[in-house]
Design a protein around this motif. Structure first.
Motif, PDB file in Angstrom:
ATOM      1  N   GLY A   1       0.831  -1.189   0.000  1.00 15.44           N
ATOM      2  CA  GLY A   1       0.000   0.000   0.000  1.00 15.44           C
ATOM      3  C   GLY A   1       0.870   1.245   0.000  1.00 15.44           C
ATOM      4  N   SER A   2       0.228   2.380  -0.194  1.00 13.77           N
ATOM      5  CA  SER A   2       0.949   3.648  -0.182  1.00 13.77           C
ATOM      6  C   SER A   2      -0.032   4.776   0.080  1.00 13.77           C
ATOM      7  CB  SER A   2       1.669   3.879  -1.519  1.00 13.77           C
ATOM      8  OG  SER A   2       0.718   4.115  -2.537  1.00 13.77           O
ATOM      9  N   LYS A   3       0.508   5.938   0.382  1.00  8.03           N
ATOM     10  CA  LYS A   3      -0.344   7.111   0.577  1.00  8.03           C
ATOM     11  C   LYS A   3      -0.670   7.715  -0.780  1.00  8.03           C
ATOM     12  CE  LYS A   3       1.235   8.439   5.160  1.00  8.03           C
ATOM     13  NZ  LYS A   3       1.649   9.553   6.023  1.00  8.03           N
ATOM     14  N   PHE A   4      -1.850   8.301  -0.895  1.00 10.89           N
ATOM     15  CA  PHE A   4      -2.246   8.897  -2.174  1.00 10.89           C
ATOM     16  C   PHE A   4      -1.344  10.060  -2.551  1.00 10.89           C
ATOM     17  CE2 PHE A   4      -4.371  11.694   0.766  1.00 10.89           C
ATOM     18  CZ  PHE A   4      -4.291  12.943   0.158  1.00 10.89           C
ATOM     19  N   SER A   5      -0.742  10.707  -1.556  1.00  8.81           N
ATOM     20  CA  SER A   5       0.084  11.889  -1.830  1.00  8.81           C
ATOM     21  C   SER A   5       1.482  11.542  -2.351  1.00  8.81           C
ATOM     22  CB  SER A   5       0.217  12.738  -0.565  1.00  8.81           C
ATOM     23  OG  SER A   5       0.832  11.988   0.468  1.00  8.81           O
ATOM     24  N   TRP A   6       1.877  10.280  -2.278  1.00  8.11           N
ATOM     25  CA  TRP A   6       3.187   9.879  -2.776  1.00  8.11           C
ATOM     26  C   TRP A   6       3.159   9.813  -4.285  1.00  8.11           C
ATOM     27  CZ3 TRP A   6       4.203   5.015   0.737  1.00  8.11           C
ATOM     28  CH2 TRP A   6       4.319   5.419   2.069  1.00  8.11           C
ATOM     29  N   GLU A   7       4.182  10.337  -4.912  1.00  6.40           N
ATOM     30  CA  GLU A   7       4.333  10.184  -6.358  1.00  6.40           C
ATOM     31  C   GLU A   7       4.898   8.787  -6.609  1.00  6.40           C
ATOM     32  OE1 GLU A   7       3.370  12.097  -8.827  1.00  6.40           O
ATOM     33  OE2 GLU A   7       2.610  13.569  -7.404  1.00  6.40           O
ATOM     34  N   LYS A   8       4.309   8.065  -7.522  1.00  3.37           N
ATOM     35  CA  LYS A   8       4.767   6.706  -7.813  1.00  3.37           C
ATOM     36  C   LYS A   8       5.434   6.687  -9.179  1.00  3.37           C
ATOM     37  CE  LYS A   8       1.007   5.475  -4.924  1.00  3.37           C
ATOM     38  NZ  LYS A   8       0.742   6.847  -4.594  1.00  3.37           N
TER      39      LYS A   8
ATOM     40  N   LEU B   1       0.406   2.811   7.802  1.00  4.15           N
ATOM     41  CA  LEU B   1      -0.600   3.454   6.961  1.00  4.15           C
ATOM     42  C   LEU B   1      -1.983   3.250   7.553  1.00  4.15           C
ATOM     43  CD1 LEU B   1       0.634   2.348   3.417  1.00  4.15           C
ATOM     44  CD2 LEU B   1       0.964   4.555   4.520  1.00  4.15           C
ATOM     45  N   THR B   2      -2.794   4.278   7.472  1.00  3.27           N
ATOM     46  CA  THR B   2      -4.172   4.181   7.933  1.00  3.27           C
ATOM     47  C   THR B   2      -5.098   4.192   6.723  1.00  3.27           C
ATOM     48  OG1 THR B   2      -4.435   6.577   8.081  1.00  3.27           O
ATOM     49  CG2 THR B   2      -3.595   5.444  10.046  1.00  3.27           C
ATOM     50  N   LYS B   3      -6.365   3.922   6.965  1.00 10.02           N
ATOM     51  CA  LYS B   3      -7.345   3.938   5.883  1.00 10.02           C
ATOM     52  C   LYS B   3      -7.436   5.344   5.273  1.00 10.02           C
ATOM     53  CE  LYS B   3     -11.999   3.393   6.251  1.00 10.02           C
ATOM     54  NZ  LYS B   3     -13.238   2.760   6.680  1.00 10.02           N
ATOM     55  N   GLU B   4      -7.327   6.358   6.105  1.00 10.16           N
ATOM     56  CA  GLU B   4      -7.413   7.738   5.638  1.00 10.16           C
ATOM     57  C   GLU B   4      -6.231   8.113   4.743  1.00 10.16           C
ATOM     58  OE1 GLU B   4      -7.808   6.928   8.942  1.00 10.16           O
ATOM     59  OE2 GLU B   4      -9.998   7.039   8.865  1.00 10.16           O
ATOM     60  N   ASP B   5      -5.066   7.499   4.972  1.00  9.32           N
ATOM     61  CA  ASP B   5      -3.883   7.791   4.154  1.00  9.32           C
ATOM     62  C   ASP B   5      -4.099   7.406   2.696  1.00  9.32           C
ATOM     63  OD1 ASP B   5      -2.357   8.778   6.250  1.00  9.32           O
ATOM     64  OD2 ASP B   5      -1.508   6.819   6.723  1.00  9.32           O
ATOM     65  N   LYS B   6      -4.934   6.410   2.484  1.00 12.16           N
ATOM     66  CA  LYS B   6      -5.120   5.887   1.135  1.00 12.16           C
ATOM     67  C   LYS B   6      -6.252   6.575   0.375  1.00 12.16           C
ATOM     68  CE  LYS B   6      -3.376   1.475   2.704  1.00 12.16           C
ATOM     69  NZ  LYS B   6      -3.627   0.067   2.910  1.00 12.16           N
ATOM     70  N   ILE B   7      -7.002   7.443   1.061  1.00 17.25           N
ATOM     71  CA  ILE B   7      -8.132   8.125   0.433  1.00 17.25           C
ATOM     72  C   ILE B   7      -7.655   9.418  -0.205  1.00 17.25           C
ATOM     73  CG2 ILE B   7     -10.348   9.265   0.839  1.00 17.25           C
ATOM     74  CD1 ILE B   7     -10.728   7.353   3.220  1.00 17.25           C
ATOM     75  N   LYS B   8      -8.006   9.575  -1.471  1.00 14.23           N
ATOM     76  CA  LYS B   8      -7.652  10.802  -2.166  1.00 14.23           C
ATOM     77  C   LYS B   8      -8.794  11.797  -1.988  1.00 14.23           C
ATOM     78  CE  LYS B   8      -5.946  12.680  -6.427  1.00 14.23           C
ATOM     79  NZ  LYS B   8      -5.405  12.432  -7.742  1.00 14.23           N
ATOM     80  N   VAL B   9      -8.474  12.944  -1.423  1.00 16.62           N
ATOM     81  CA  VAL B   9      -9.477  13.975  -1.183  1.00 16.62           C
ATOM     82  C   VAL B   9      -9.690  14.743  -2.472  1.00 16.62           C
ATOM     83  CG1 VAL B   9     -10.040  16.019   0.161  1.00 16.62           C
ATOM     84  CG2 VAL B   9      -8.755  14.155   1.214  1.00 16.62           C
ATOM     85  N   ARG B  10     -10.950  14.856  -2.865  1.00  9.80           N
ATOM     86  CA  ARG B  10     -11.268  15.598  -4.085  1.00  9.80           C
ATOM     87  C   ARG B  10     -12.087  16.824  -3.717  1.00  9.80           C
ATOM     88  NH1 ARG B  10     -14.078  11.597  -8.149  1.00  9.80           N
ATOM     89  NH2 ARG B  10     -15.737  12.533  -6.966  1.00  9.80           N
ATOM     90  N   MET B  11     -11.815  17.892  -4.409  1.00  5.63           N
ATOM     91  CA  MET B  11     -12.609  19.100  -4.221  1.00  5.63           C
ATOM     92  C   MET B  11     -13.844  18.990  -5.107  1.00  5.63           C
ATOM     93  SD  MET B  11     -10.931  20.757  -2.009  1.00  5.63           S
ATOM     94  CE  MET B  11     -11.671  22.354  -2.014  1.00  5.63           C
ATOM     95  N   VAL B  12     -14.996  19.325  -4.570  1.00  9.51           N
ATOM     96  CA  VAL B  12     -16.245  19.256  -5.315  1.00  9.51           C
ATOM     97  C   VAL B  12     -16.709  20.672  -5.589  1.00  9.51           C
ATOM     98  CG1 VAL B  12     -18.632  18.444  -5.243  1.00  9.51           C
ATOM     99  CG2 VAL B  12     -16.819  17.096  -4.169  1.00  9.51           C
ATOM    100  N   ALA B  13     -17.092  20.942  -6.831  1.00  7.27           N
ATOM    101  CA  ALA B  13     -17.603  22.263  -7.177  1.00  7.27           C
ATOM    102  C   ALA B  13     -18.938  22.467  -6.477  1.00  7.27           C
ATOM    103  CB  ALA B  13     -17.755  22.378  -8.685  1.00  7.27           C
TER     104      ALA B  13
END
Length: 197
Positions: free
Chosen positions: A79-86, A162-174
């Motif tokens: 697993g990895s954090k969404f903020s990490w560049e792969k 890693l936590t469950k929240e680390d893997k969630i990508k936060v999206r901005m909603v209009a």
């Protein structure tokens, strides 16, 4: 992400080295000494660039971006954090043979166009691949702000699971909001009675 279709044996991938006796046969002793001093200095630079897992959070807070250079299979495994560049430096083909990512430096250059970009490299254990990536990025691209996580992703995940929240990508909603045209220009440009939302 696709890699070159040609498979390269692990001994000849970016991991190949010549024995010191073959250098002695083909080169004079002075150039052999220069090569070994260059290898030592590149290794010393990589060692100096290593940071402890306890300092990762502070380093990321100073504007560094973690670049996970592990293969996609390794990333899926731990697993990895969404903020990490792969951006993998190498991967395994279907037969289990390592093959290099010929686009590694181009992907780094594309993601980090400024040579002063702050890059924090991590492979599984923070040794050979991280040191190789550090060498390529600093010497071929001329980047100066490149660090390596000592112990790699494995040590970092052990220190900071890693936590469950680390893997969630936060999206901005209009979302519809207040009309700010009057704040911007100082004059309300809407016609009387017009509803904008």
């Amino acid at each position: 992400m696709s890699f070159a279709s040609t498979s390269i044996q692990s001994s000849s991938l970016l991991f190949s080295t010549r024995s010191s006796s073959s250098f002695k046969k083909t080169t004079n002793p002075k150039s052999s000494a220069r090569r070994s001093s260059l290898k030592v200095s590149a290794s010393a630079e990589a060692d100096a660039a290593k940071i402890k897992v306890t300092d990762v959070k502070e380093t990321l807070g100073r504007g560094f971006i973690l670049v996970d250079i592990r293969s996609p299979e390794e990333v899926a495994e731990t697993g990895s954090k969404f903020s990490w560049e792969k951006i993998p430096i190498a991967a395994m083909d279907d037969e289990g043979n390592p093959m290099s990512n010929p686009n590694f430096l181009a992907l780094i250059k594309n993601k980090f166009p400024n040579s002063m970009s702050r890059i924090l490299l991590a492979c599984d254990d923070g040794t050979f691949r991280s040191e190789l990536a550090h060498k390529l990025i600093t010497q071929k691209l001329g980047y100066s702000q490149v660090k390596i996580i000592e112990g790699g992703i494995d040590a970092y995940i052990e220190f900071q699971p890693l936590t469950k929240e680390d893997k969630i990508k936060v999206r901005m909603v209009a979302q519809a909001g207040n009309d700010l045209s009057m704040l911007v220009s100082g004059v309300d440009t809407r016609q009387a009675g017009q509803k904008l939302y």
